[in-house]
Design a protein around this motif. Structure first.
Motif, PDB file in Angstrom:
ATOM      1  N   VAL A 288       0.773  -1.167   0.049  1.00  9.62           N
ATOM      2  CA  VAL A 288       0.069  -0.004   0.097  1.00  9.62           C
ATOM      3  C   VAL A 288       0.914   1.371  -0.137  1.00  9.62           C
ATOM      4  O   VAL A 288       1.626   1.475   0.983  1.00  9.62           O
ATOM      5  CB  VAL A 288      -0.924  -0.027   1.314  1.00  9.62           C
ATOM      6  N   THR A 289       0.954   1.922  -1.171  1.00  2.00           N
ATOM      7  CA  THR A 289       1.973   2.864  -1.136  1.00  2.00           C
ATOM      8  C   THR A 289       1.205   4.274  -0.726  1.00  2.00           C
ATOM      9  O   THR A 289       1.895   5.259  -0.359  1.00  2.00           O
ATOM     10  CB  THR A 289       2.422   3.213  -2.698  1.00  2.00           C
ATOM     11  N   HIS A 290      -0.042   4.626  -0.760  1.00  2.00           N
ATOM     12  CA  HIS A 290      -0.850   5.835  -0.420  1.00  2.00           C
ATOM     13  C   HIS A 290      -1.969   5.535   0.367  1.00  2.00           C
ATOM     14  O   HIS A 290      -2.694   4.660  -0.128  1.00  2.00           O
ATOM     15  CB  HIS A 290      -0.993   6.728  -1.701  1.00  2.00           C
ATOM     16  N   VAL A 291      -2.279   6.153   1.593  1.00  2.00           N
ATOM     17  CA  VAL A 291      -3.718   6.110   1.983  1.00  2.00           C
ATOM     18  C   VAL A 291      -4.222   7.732   2.032  1.00  2.00           C
ATOM     19  O   VAL A 291      -3.621   8.149   2.722  1.00  2.00           O
ATOM     20  CB  VAL A 291      -3.464   5.312   3.272  1.00  2.00           C
ATOM     21  N   GLU A 292      -5.560   7.654   1.599  1.00  2.00           N
ATOM     22  CA  GLU A 292      -5.953   9.017   1.775  1.00  2.00           C
ATOM     23  C   GLU A 292      -7.605   8.761   2.501  1.00  2.00           C
ATOM     24  O   GLU A 292      -8.142   8.174   1.838  1.00  2.00           O
ATOM     25  CB  GLU A 292      -6.235   9.520   0.506  1.00  2.00           C
ATOM     26  N   PRO A 293      -7.459   9.397   3.769  1.00  2.00           N
ATOM     27  CA  PRO A 293      -8.585   9.109   4.615  1.00  2.00           C
ATOM     28  C   PRO A 293      -9.758   9.661   3.756  1.00  2.00           C
ATOM     29  O   PRO A 293      -9.374  11.003   3.201  1.00  2.00           O
ATOM     30  CB  PRO A 293      -8.493   9.676   5.570  1.00  2.00           C
ATOM     31  N   VAL A 294     -10.847   9.034   3.837  1.00  2.00           N
ATOM     32  CA  VAL A 294     -12.117   9.786   3.176  1.00  2.00           C
ATOM     33  C   VAL A 294     -12.951  10.462   4.510  1.00  2.00           C
ATOM     34  O   VAL A 294     -13.120   9.863   5.604  1.00  2.00           O
ATOM     35  CB  VAL A 294     -13.036   8.772   2.728  1.00  2.00           C
ATOM     36  N   ALA A 295     -13.275  11.740   4.309  1.00  2.00           N
ATOM     37  CA  ALA A 295     -13.840  12.490   5.219  1.00  2.00           C
ATOM     38  C   ALA A 295     -14.925  11.774   5.730  1.00  2.00           C
ATOM     39  O   ALA A 295     -15.741  11.783   4.783  1.00  2.00           O
ATOM     40  CB  ALA A 295     -14.017  13.964   4.840  1.00  2.00           C
ATOM     41  N   GLN A 296     -15.340  11.544   7.015  1.00  2.00           N
ATOM     42  CA  GLN A 296     -16.593  10.947   7.307  1.00  2.00           C
ATOM     43  C   GLN A 296     -17.746  11.962   7.312  1.00  2.00           C
ATOM     44  O   GLN A 296     -17.439  12.840   8.007  1.00  2.00           O
ATOM     45  CB  GLN A 296     -16.410  10.023   8.693  1.00  2.00           C
ATOM     46  N   GLN A 297     -18.756  11.598   6.945  1.00  2.00           N
ATOM     47  CA  GLN A 297     -19.849  12.523   7.028  1.00  2.00           C
ATOM     48  C   GLN A 297     -20.366  12.396   8.700  1.00  2.00           C
ATOM     49  O   GLN A 297     -20.147  11.598   9.057  1.00  2.00           O
ATOM     50  CB  GLN A 297     -21.163  12.024   6.250  1.00  2.00           C
ATOM     51  N   ASP A 298     -21.082  13.737   8.934  1.00  2.00           N
ATOM     52  CA  ASP A 298     -21.750  13.574  10.329  1.00  2.00           C
ATOM     53  C   ASP A 298     -22.830  12.434  10.300  1.00  2.00           C
ATOM     54  O   ASP A 298     -23.338  12.165   9.381  1.00  2.00           O
ATOM     55  CB  ASP A 298     -22.312  15.120  10.501  1.00  2.00           C
TER      56      ASP A 298
ATOM     57  N   VAL B  40      -2.518   0.866  -4.318  1.00  2.00           N
ATOM     58  CA  VAL B  40      -1.624  -0.281  -3.968  1.00  2.00           C
ATOM     59  C   VAL B  40      -0.811  -0.863  -5.109  1.00  2.00           C
ATOM     60  O   VAL B  40      -1.316  -1.036  -6.312  1.00  2.00           O
ATOM     61  CB  VAL B  40      -2.717  -1.526  -3.545  1.00  2.00           C
ATOM     62  N   THR B  41       0.143  -1.197  -5.110  1.00  2.00           N
ATOM     63  CA  THR B  41       1.046  -1.888  -6.294  1.00  2.00           C
ATOM     64  C   THR B  41       1.653  -2.966  -5.976  1.00  2.00           C
ATOM     65  O   THR B  41       1.893  -3.481  -4.711  1.00  2.00           O
ATOM     66  CB  THR B  41       2.089  -0.785  -6.343  1.00  2.00           C
ATOM     67  N   ALA B  42       1.837  -3.679  -7.002  1.00  2.00           N
ATOM     68  CA  ALA B  42       2.252  -5.077  -6.804  1.00  2.00           C
ATOM     69  C   ALA B  42       3.143  -5.666  -8.107  1.00  2.00           C
ATOM     70  O   ALA B  42       2.601  -5.283  -9.253  1.00  2.00           O
ATOM     71  CB  ALA B  42       1.373  -6.341  -6.374  1.00  2.00           C
ATOM     72  N   PRO B  43       3.971  -6.336  -7.892  1.00  2.00           N
ATOM     73  CA  PRO B  43       4.656  -7.043  -9.320  1.00  2.00           C
ATOM     74  C   PRO B  43       3.663  -8.118 -10.023  1.00  2.00           C
ATOM     75  O   PRO B  43       2.776  -8.779  -9.564  1.00  2.00           O
ATOM     76  CB  PRO B  43       5.737  -7.913  -8.725  1.00  2.00           C
ATOM     77  N   LEU B  44       3.889  -8.147 -11.530  1.00  2.00           N
ATOM     78  CA  LEU B  44       3.071  -9.130 -12.086  1.00  2.00           C
ATOM     79  C   LEU B  44       3.818 -10.465 -11.971  1.00  2.00           C
ATOM     80  O   LEU B  44       4.908 -10.439 -11.435  1.00  2.00           O
ATOM     81  CB  LEU B  44       3.156  -8.721 -13.681  1.00  2.00           C
ATOM     82  N   PRO B  45       2.961 -11.556 -12.123  1.00  2.00           N
ATOM     83  CA  PRO B  45       1.519 -11.463 -12.374  1.00  2.00           C
ATOM     84  C   PRO B  45       0.578 -11.309 -11.538  1.00  2.00           C
ATOM     85  O   PRO B  45       0.941 -11.451 -10.279  1.00  2.00           O
ATOM     86  CB  PRO B  45       1.570 -13.106 -12.841  1.00  2.00           C
ATOM     87  N   ALA B  46      -0.699 -10.768 -11.738  1.00  2.00           N
ATOM     88  CA  ALA B  46      -1.514 -10.330 -10.673  1.00  2.00           C
ATOM     89  C   ALA B  46      -2.830 -10.606 -11.048  1.00  2.00           C
ATOM     90  O   ALA B  46      -3.244 -10.709 -12.324  1.00  2.00           O
ATOM     91  CB  ALA B  46      -1.358  -8.878 -10.323  1.00  2.00           C
ATOM     92  N   VAL B  47      -3.661 -10.966  -9.904  1.00  2.00           N
ATOM     93  CA  VAL B  47      -5.043 -10.956 -10.365  1.00  2.00           C
ATOM     94  C   VAL B  47      -5.803  -9.697  -9.908  1.00  2.00           C
ATOM     95  O   VAL B  47      -5.378  -9.065  -8.781  1.00  2.00           O
ATOM     96  CB  VAL B  47      -5.807 -12.144  -9.112  1.00  2.00           C
ATOM     97  N   VAL B  48      -6.255  -8.999 -10.620  1.00  2.00           N
ATOM     98  CA  VAL B  48      -7.207  -7.539 -10.572  1.00  2.00           C
ATOM     99  C   VAL B  48      -8.444  -7.841 -10.814  1.00  2.00           C
ATOM    100  O   VAL B  48      -9.043  -8.316 -11.747  1.00  2.00           O
ATOM    101  CB  VAL B  48      -6.630  -6.448 -11.446  1.00  2.00           C
TER     102      VAL B  48
END
Lengths: 316, 262
Positions: free
Chosen positions: A180-190, B170-178
Motif C-alpha cells: 500500500v503506497t498511499h492512503v488518503e482518508p475519506v472525510a466521514q460525514q456527520d 496499492v502496487t504489486a509485481p506481475l503476475p497479478a489478479v485484478v
C-alpha cells in the motif's frame, strides 16, 4: 463454545454493527472479541464486556492489516482455538475472510442476515438474486465464518454483562507481494454511515442534481442520504452515497426513494428494507412494485408537504 | 501483454429465477454475461491496446449454456475464448471454483506466460465478491482487488481502491489478479464485425481431466457449504400507490406517522 467476533471500529470506537455481531454471537455461544489495531480504550473494553465478550484479543498490527492476507494472518493467530467467527460483511472483510478460509479450510457465508446453530452446525439465512429469494445455508466445514450485514440483528447488552479480559496476541505478519503506497482518508460525514442508518432517504435522476429536499427529509427522519447509480454517475453526489449492488447494500427500517425508478441494481441494494416509500413521476416505475407506499408525483411538491406535516405532528 | 479475463454466465436478473436441489436452475434462454464482467473485458483491452501488443483470452466455467458469456466477451473484442465445462464442477463453492480457474490459468499460461487475470468486482447473481481473492491465493499471484483505476508499467500493476474509510493506492509485481469496479471504465459496445466473428468462433471446451484437476476436489461434494432451503420472498402485502392531486405529501407523512416511522 467460543464464538469469535471481529470488532469493527471507527477511530477507536466500537461501531453499532460490532455490537449487533456480539449480540448474534451470544445466541451461538460465548463471544470472544478480536481487535485489530492499536490497543482498545478502557471504555471500548467495558462496552465489549457489556455486550457479552469474555475476552478481547488484541493483535496490535497498527495499519499493517490493510492488506487482506495480513489481516487474515492476524485473525488466524487470534482465533486458533475457536471454530466460529463472525464479521460484519463489507467488501473489505469479504476479502479478509476469503484469505482466512484459504488458511484454515473454513466454510464461509457472507452477506448473511442471521445465523443459528442446528445440530452443532452453523446455518445462515440470506437473500440472493437482488433480494428476491431467501436462502438458508449450512456450513459443513469444521470451521465456520459468517459475514453478517449491518441492521439485521437488534443489538442488546448481555443479561449478565461481565468484564472482558484483554489478551495480547502475538502476530507475525506475512510478507506480501502487494504494497500500500498511499492512503488518503475519506472525510466521514456527520451522523451514522449509510450502511448502518435506521432510515435512508435516497435521491435519483428525478432530483435533477438538487439534494436539498432529500437531505432535509433525511435529517428530519434521523437518516442518511443515499443515491442511485444514475445520480453518482452524473457526479451529483459522491460514490459513497450509492445504494445498490456495487455500492452500499442497506436494510434500514425505512427506505425513502425519491425520483428513483428502481433499476434492478438499485433494488438489489435496498429491497430487504423494512418499509419502502417512493416518490416518482412515472407511474410505471419498477420501484412502485416493491413499495409499501408509493406516490406518483413530483418530489418537489411531495417532500415539502410531507416535511411540513411531520413537523406539525411533532409540534402538536 | 497477455491477459486472461474471467467472465461468468449469470441468469438474467430481470427474468424469473429459481433453485433446484439447492443450486440455481439454469435455463437456456435467459442467461447472459455478468454485466460487471464487461468492465473487466474493457480494462484488459485497454491495457493490451496501450501496450500495442498482446492478447486477451476470455474464460468461463459452466455448463453448455455458459459459452454465451465468452461469446459476449469476443463481441466486445477479446481475441479468443476458452470454456471450461464438466458435470463434476456443478455445486462447487468459491474455493472449488478458484481451483478450477487457477488450473485453466496455468494451462493457458503454458503456451506463453500470462501477466494478468482481470475479473469483475462481483457477479450479480451471487454477489459474494470472494472469487478474485480466492483465485489470487490459489495461484499465489499478487492480489489487487476492487480497482477503480489500473495501470501496468515496468512489470508492476498499480491500482486505486476506493474504500469507505480511505482511498488507497496499492502496487504489486506481475503476475497479478485484478478485479475492477464499475467505476474503472465505460465498457465499449460490440461492433457488427466482431458480433459476426464471435458467432462463428471455435471455442475449445476443457474438462477437469484436460486441466488435471481431481473431480473429487471440486463440485458439491467438496463444497464447504450446502444450501438447505431456498424460497422466493413473498411480495409486500397491502401496497398502496397514490397519484398526487395536491395532498399526497400529507398522505405520505400520515402513513409514516401511523407506522411510527416519523
Amino acid at each position: 463454545m467460543s464464538v469469535a467476533v471481529l470488532i469493527e471500529q471507527r477511530g477507536g470506537e466500537v461501531t453499532r454493527p460490532a455490537l449487533e455481531a456480539l449480540t448474534l454471537a451470544r445466541s451461538l455461544g460465548s463471544p470472544v472479541a478480536v481487535w485489530l489495531g492499536d490497543a482498545p480504550s478502557a471504555d471500548a473494553v467495558a462496552q465489549l464486556g457489556e455486550y457479552g465478550a469474555t475476552e478481547v484479543r488484541v493483535a496490535s498490527v497498527g495499519d499493517g492489516a490493510r492488506l487482506p492476507a495480513q489481516a487474515a494472518a492476524a485473525i488466524a493467530a487470534a482465533t486458533a482455538d475457536t471454530s466460529v467467527l463472525i464479521v460484519i460483511s463489507t467488501f473489505v472483510t469479504k476479502e479478509i475472510v476469503t484469505r482466512l478460509a484459504v488458511l484454515t479450510g473454513a466454510g464461509v457465508v457472507v452477506d448473511a442476515a442471521g445465523a443459528e446453530l442446528v445440530e452443532g452446525k452453523v446455518e445462515t439465512f440470506q437473500t440472493v438474486f437482488a433480494a428476491t429469494w431467501n436462502v438458508r445455508t449450512r456450513i459443513d466445514a469444521e470451521r465456520a465464518i459468517v459475514g453478517i450485514r449491518p441492521n439485521t440483528t437488534q443489538a442488546s447488552p448481555a443479561d449478565q454483562p461481565g468484564a472482558a479480559t484483554v489478551v495480547d496476541v502475538a502476530v507475525e505478519l506475512p510478507e506480501t507481494r502487494e504494497r500500500v503506497t498511499h492512503v488518503e482518508p475519506v472525510a466521514q460525514q456527520d451522523g451514522v454511515p449509510l450502511s448502518e442508518a435506521p432510515v435512508v432517504v435516497s435521491g435519483g435522476r428525478g432530483t435533477g442534481g438538487d439534494y436539498t429536499l432529500v437531505s432535509e427529509l433525511a435529517e428530519l427522519l434521523g437518516g442518511a442520504v443515499g443515491a442511485s447509480r444514475d445520480a453518482t454517475d452524473e457526479g451529483w453526489i459522491s460514490h459513497e452515497h450509492m445504494v445498490g449492488q456495487t455500492g452500499t447494500t442497506v436494510t434500514p427500517a425505512l427506505y425513502v426513494a425519491c425520483g428513483i425508478s428502481g433499476a434492478v441494481h438499485h433494488r438489489g441494494g435496498m429491497q430487504a428494507s423494512g418499509t419502502i416509500v417512493s416518490i416518482n413521476m412515472d407511474p410505471d416505475a419498477p420501484i412502485f412494485e416493491i413499495s409499501d407506499f408509493g406516490v406518483v408525483g413530483s418530489l418537489f411538491d411531495v417532500i415539502p408537504q410531507a416535511i411540513e406535516r411531520i413537523k406539525a405532528h411533532r409540534g402538536a | 501483454m497477455r491477459i486472461l479475463v474471467t467472465v461468468k454466465h449469470v441468469p438474467d436478473l430481470q427474468s424469473h429465477r429459481s433453485f433446484t436441489d439447492g443450486t440455481v436452475t439454469r435455463t437456456a434462454d435467459d442467461g447472459t454475461m455478468n454485466e460487471l464482467d464487461e468492465n473487466a473485458v474493457e480494462a484488459a483491452l485497454q491495457i493490451v491496446e496501450a501496450a500495442g501488443e498482446g492478447e486477451v483470452v476470455a474464460l468461463t466455467v459452466g455448463g453448455p449454456d455458459a459459452v454465451a458469456a465468452v461469446r459476449k466477451a469476443l463481441q466486445l473484442g477479446a481475441h479468443r475464448a476458452v470454456h471450461v465445462s464438466d458435470e463434476a464442477i456443478a455445486g462447487s463453492d468459491v474455493f472449488g471454483t478458484a481451483m478450477v480457474i487457477a488450473a485453466a490459468v496455468r494451462k493457458v499460461g503454458e503456451e506463453a506466460p500470462l501477466d494478468l487475470v482481470v475479473t469483475g468486482m462481483a457477479a450479480l447473481d451471487g454477489l459474494t465478491s470472494m472469487l478474485p481473492t480466492a483465485l489470487a491465493a490459489e495461484l499465489d499471484w499478487s492480489q489487487l482487488t476492487l480497482a477503480s483505476a489500473l495501470t501496468v508499467e515496468g512489470g508492476q500493476a498499480t491500482i486505486e481502491r476506493h474504500l469507505p474509510d480511505a482511498h488507497e493506492t496499492v502496487t504489486a509485481p506481475l503476475p497479478a489478479v485484478v478485479s475492477v469496479t464499475d467505476e474503472a471504465n465505460k465498457p465499449r459496445y460490440p461492433n457488427f464485425k466482431l458480433i459476426m466473428a464471435a458467432r462463428k468462433a471455435e471455442i475449445p471446451v476443457w474438462s477437469l481431466a484436460d486441466l488435471g484437476v481431481d473431480a473429487a476436489a471440486v463440485g458439491g461434494g467438496a463444497s464447504r457449504t450446502t444450501v438447505v432451503e431456498a424460497s422466493e420472498r413473498p411480495e409486500r402485502e397491502n401496497r398502496v400507490t397514490v397519484t398526487d392531486t395536491g395532498d399526497a405529501g400529507t398522505q405520505l407523512a400520515d402513513f409514516l406517522i401511523e407506522k411510527g416511522l416519523a
